[in-house]
Motif scaffolding. Structure first.
Motif, mmCIF file in Angstrom:
data_model
loop_
_atom_site.group_PDB
_atom_site.id
_atom_site.type_symbol
_atom_site.label_atom_id
_atom_site.label_comp_id
_atom_site.label_asym_id
_atom_site.label_seq_id
_atom_site.Cartn_x
_atom_site.Cartn_y
_atom_site.Cartn_z
ATOM 1 N N MET A 2 0.852 -1.189 0.000
ATOM 2 C CA MET A 2 0.000 0.000 0.000
ATOM 3 C C MET A 2 0.886 1.236 0.000
ATOM 4 O O MET A 2 1.823 1.363 0.773
ATOM 5 C CB MET A 2 -0.886 0.012 1.245
ATOM 6 N N HIS A 38 2.290 4.854 0.735
ATOM 7 C CA HIS A 38 2.209 5.750 1.874
ATOM 8 C C HIS A 38 2.272 7.163 1.344
ATOM 9 O O HIS A 38 3.341 7.720 1.107
ATOM 10 C CB HIS A 38 3.351 5.479 2.853
ATOM 11 N N GLN A 61 -18.506 0.796 0.388
ATOM 12 C CA GLN A 61 -17.447 -0.208 0.386
ATOM 13 C C GLN A 61 -16.332 0.183 -0.562
ATOM 14 O O GLN A 61 -15.146 0.066 -0.237
ATOM 15 C CB GLN A 61 -18.016 -1.573 -0.002
ATOM 16 N N GLY A 83 -14.401 2.932 0.855
ATOM 17 C CA GLY A 83 -13.557 2.418 1.921
ATOM 18 C C GLY A 83 -12.270 1.808 1.396
ATOM 19 O O GLY A 83 -11.198 1.992 1.972
ATOM 20 N N ILE A 84 -12.370 1.073 0.296
ATOM 21 C CA ILE A 84 -11.184 0.484 -0.327
ATOM 22 C C ILE A 84 -10.219 1.581 -0.772
ATOM 23 O O ILE A 84 -8.998 1.500 -0.543
ATOM 24 C CB ILE A 84 -11.590 -0.399 -1.530
ATOM 25 N N SER A 87 -10.126 4.700 0.334
ATOM 26 C CA SER A 87 -9.632 5.407 1.521
ATOM 27 C C SER A 87 -8.488 4.642 2.182
ATOM 28 O O SER A 87 -7.498 5.236 2.624
ATOM 29 C CB SER A 87 -10.775 5.621 2.528
ATOM 30 N N ASP A 88 -8.611 3.321 2.236
ATOM 31 C CA ASP A 88 -7.541 2.500 2.806
ATOM 32 C C ASP A 88 -6.271 2.625 1.980
ATOM 33 O O ASP A 88 -5.162 2.730 2.528
ATOM 34 C CB ASP A 88 -7.969 1.033 2.878
ATOM 35 N N HIS A 89 -6.422 2.614 0.655
ATOM 36 C CA HIS A 89 -5.233 2.695 -0.194
ATOM 37 C C HIS A 89 -4.530 4.039 -0.044
ATOM 38 O O HIS A 89 -3.302 4.100 0.084
ATOM 39 C CB HIS A 89 -5.602 2.470 -1.656
ATOM 40 N N GLU A 99 -4.925 6.189 2.384
ATOM 41 C CA GLU A 99 -4.738 6.535 3.792
ATOM 42 C C GLU A 99 -5.351 7.887 4.129
ATOM 43 O O GLU A 99 -4.807 8.674 4.914
ATOM 44 C CB GLU A 99 -3.253 6.485 4.174
ATOM 45 N N SER A 100 -6.477 8.170 3.520
ATOM 46 C CA SER A 100 -7.244 9.370 3.792
ATOM 47 C C SER A 100 -8.632 9.166 3.217
ATOM 48 O O SER A 100 -8.816 8.392 2.266
ATOM 49 C CB SER A 100 -6.581 10.590 3.141
ATOM 50 N N GLU A 101 -9.624 9.847 3.772
ATOM 51 C CA GLU A 101 -10.990 9.673 3.295
ATOM 52 C C GLU A 101 -11.094 9.999 1.811
ATOM 53 O O GLU A 101 -10.638 11.052 1.360
ATOM 54 C CB GLU A 101 -11.947 10.561 4.079
#
Length: 268
Positions: A1, A3, A248, A251-252, A254-256, A258-260
Motif C-alpha cells: 500500500m 504511503h 465499500q 472504503g477500499i 480510503s484504505d489505499h 490513507e485518507s478519506e
C-alpha cells in the motif's frame, strides 16, 4: 500500500508545472459540480494534475469532454469522470498526450511533437512505454461509452489510460462496460461515471505503473426519484469484476490512499 500524504481539496486549482486547466473549468462532469477527492502529495506539489480533457475546435477554442486527475509520478490517471452518453461511433485510436504536463504550450491534448524533445515523457506515459510490454492501453473513459466522433477521439489520450492486462481489458472489464452502458441507457435520464485505477508494484517502459485494480462507479438520475449508484472493482488479471456498495468502494480507496476518499460526496 502506498504511503502518501493526501488531503481533500474541492475545486481548487492544483499548483501546476504548466498551464493545465484545473477542475474549476469543467464542473459539468461531476455531480453537483464537485469532483471526487483531489489528492495532494505534500512532498511534491506537482504530482497530481487536474486536467479538463479537451480538443481544439475549428476556431481554436477548447471543447471539454471529461475530467482526469493524473498522477505524474506513476504516469497513470487516478480517475476520469464523465457524463454518460452512448451511441455507435467508429473507433479511431490516435493516442494523444497532454503537452502541458511536459512543458508544451498547446492548450489541449495533441501529438508528442508538441512537447520539447528533451522533456517528452518526463511526467506522463508515451506510446513507446507500451511497445512490447504485453499490456493494453486501458481506457478509463472507454470508447464504448461515447456518443460523438470528437468525444471518442478525446478518450484516446495516454492521460486517460493505464497499462491493462489484455485478457482483462477485452474480457471481464469489457463485459462490465457493456453491462453498465445498457443499464444507464435504459434506466437513467442522466448519469455520471467515475472510473479509476489502484496502482500496483509493477512498471512498464519508463516508470509507467501497472494497475493492480480497476474500479468504477455511477450515479443515476431518473425523473424525481432519489439518485442511485453502484460501484465496481476488479483485479487486473482477468479476475471477476464485482459490484460493491458505494461506501465499500470508497472504503477500499480510503484504505489505499490513507485518507478519506469520496466519489460523489453523498449525492448518490
Amino acid at each position: 500500500m502506498a504511503h502518501l500524504c493526501v488531503v481533500l481539496l474541492f475545486l481548487l486549482p492544483a499548483v501546476s508545472m504548466a498551464e493545465v486547466t484545473s477542475f474549476t473549468q469543467c464542473p459539468q462532469f461531476f455531480t453537483g459540480g464537485l469532483p471526487p477527492t483531489v489528492l495532494e502529495d505534500k512532498l511534491d506539489n506537482n504530482r497530481y494534475q487536474q486536467i479538463c480533457q479537451c480538443l481544439l475546435d475549428q476556431n481554436e477554442k477548447p471543447e471539454y469532454f471529461y475530467a482526469t486527475l493524473y498522477d505524474t509520478r506513476n504516469k497513470i490517471p487516478v480517475y476520469s469522470a464523465y457524463e454518460f452518453h452512448r451511441a455507435e461511433v467508429e473507433r479511431d485510436d490516435r493516442w494523444y498526450v497532454e503537452p502541458q504536463l511536459d512543458g508544451g504550450t498547446l492548450q489541449c491534448m495533441g501529438g508528442q511533437n508538441k512537447i520539447p524533445m528533451a522533456n517528452r515523457g518526463q511526467h506522463q506515459a508515451l506510446n513507446k512505454d507500451y511497445d512490447s510490454s504485453g499490456y493494453d492501453k486501458g481506457h478509463l473513459f472507454p470508447v464504448y461509452h461515447t456518443h460523438t466522433t470528437d468525444t471518442m477521439l478525446s478518450t484516446s489520450t495516454l492521460t486517460n489510460a493505464a497499462p491493462q492486462d489484455p485478457n482483462f481489458n477485452r474480457g471481464q472489464w469489457r463485459h462490465y462496460e457493456e453491462d453498465v452502458a445498457a443499464l444507464l441507457q435504459w434506466e437513467c435520464d442522466g448519469a455520471y461515471v467515475v472510473t479509476g485505477v489502484i496502482p500496483g508494484n509493477q512498471q512498464i517502459g519508463d516508470g509507467v505503473r501497472v494497475a493492480q485494480y480497476y474500479w468504477s462507479a455511477f450515479c443515476c438520475f431518473k425523473g424525481s426519484e432519489v439518485p442511485h449508484s453502484a460501484g465496481y472493482i476488479g483485479p487486473d488479471n482477468n479476475g471477476k469484476v464485482q459490484e460493491v456498495e458505494m461506501k465499500q468502494l470508497e472504503g477500499i480507496l480510503s484504505d489505499h490512499y490513507e485518507s478519506e476518499f469520496s466519489i460523489f460526496h453523498g449525492t448518490c
